[in-house]
Write a protein that holds these residues in place. Sequence first.
Motif, PDB file in Angstrom:
ATOM      1  N   ILE A 134       2.771  -6.281 -13.400  1.00  0.00           N
ATOM      2  CA  ILE A 134       3.197  -6.080 -12.011  1.00  0.00           C
ATOM      3  C   ILE A 134       3.856  -7.353 -11.495  1.00  0.00           C
ATOM      4  N   LYS A 135       3.222  -8.486 -11.762  1.00  0.00           N
ATOM      5  CA  LYS A 135       3.761  -9.778 -11.308  1.00  0.00           C
ATOM      6  C   LYS A 135       5.139 -10.030 -11.894  1.00  0.00           C
ATOM      7  N   LYS A 167      -5.624  -6.155  -7.847  1.00  0.00           N
ATOM      8  CA  LYS A 167      -5.823  -4.740  -7.578  1.00  0.00           C
ATOM      9  C   LYS A 167      -7.058  -4.616  -6.690  1.00  0.00           C
ATOM     10  N   VAL A 183      -1.571 -11.417  -8.356  1.00  0.00           N
ATOM     11  CA  VAL A 183      -1.599 -10.015  -7.956  1.00  0.00           C
ATOM     12  C   VAL A 183      -3.021  -9.531  -8.193  1.00  0.00           C
ATOM     13  N   THR A 186      -0.403   0.969 -10.397  1.00  0.00           N
ATOM     14  CA  THR A 186      -1.731   0.375 -10.603  1.00  0.00           C
ATOM     15  C   THR A 186      -2.275   0.599 -12.011  1.00  0.00           C
ATOM     16  N   THR A 190      -1.986  -6.538 -14.110  1.00  0.00           N
ATOM     17  CA  THR A 190      -1.543  -7.396 -13.010  1.00  0.00           C
ATOM     18  C   THR A 190      -0.425  -8.334 -13.452  1.00  0.00           C
ATOM     19  N   LEU A 229      -2.391  -3.176  -3.427  1.00  0.00           N
ATOM     20  CA  LEU A 229      -2.378  -4.443  -4.154  1.00  0.00           C
ATOM     21  C   LEU A 229      -2.326  -5.600  -3.168  1.00  0.00           C
ATOM     22  N   LYS A 230      -2.969  -6.700  -3.522  1.00  0.00           N
ATOM     23  CA  LYS A 230      -2.829  -7.935  -2.751  1.00  0.00           C
ATOM     24  C   LYS A 230      -1.924  -8.846  -3.565  1.00  0.00           C
ATOM     25  N   ILE A 231      -0.836  -9.285  -2.943  1.00  0.00           N
ATOM     26  CA  ILE A 231       0.135 -10.148  -3.609  1.00  0.00           C
ATOM     27  C   ILE A 231       0.136 -11.487  -2.881  1.00  0.00           C
ATOM     28  N   LYS A 267       0.820  -1.212   0.000  1.00  0.00           N
ATOM     29  CA  LYS A 267       0.000   0.000   0.000  1.00  0.00           C
ATOM     30  C   LYS A 267       0.852   1.259   0.000  1.00  0.00           C
TER      31      LYS A 267
END
Length: 162
Positions: free
Chosen positions: A51-52, A69, A67, A44, A48, A77-79, A37
């Motif tokens: 990002i990964k 959003k 990943v 963002t 995804t 993001l939740k990873i 966060k």
Amino acid sequence: MRKLTRYSPPAIKTLDDRGFTISTSPYMLAKRSVFMKRFDKFITTMSTEDIKSSLEDLNTWAKIDSVVKIPNASSMLKITFLDVHMAARALSDGLAIYYFINPRQIEPERFNHITPCWTCYSYNHSTTDCHVKNKICSTCGSEGHDLRSCTTTSAPTCINCK
């Protein structure tokens, strides 16, 4: 359901080859997941998958399952990592994605186990401690019968909020 990757243990691949469905408990998924966060909103705008791949390229120890959003949170993001130890390392060391994400910007996912009462469907006690004498129907919310003997044709009613 757990998706297989090239990093999956051989036993999981063997089970999958034999037709078994591999699933991970919500508790273990939470142990493998972190929330990143308060970072630049530019990240963002990326997909995804980008990002990964960026996280995996810049953090060679990290193997990421997914990943996500977070809707209505433009810089969160939740990873979910493939391993609990990778999530722990992200929490202690931080992550690199175009710039360094400080460990203070990363939080573990919290798992709250909720046990409902299967007699009255309340969430503040278990079935053995229930004060309700008659079973409550999980479809219509009436006392005296259960789901199998319910004759109500109306839409299901929430027992807790009506």
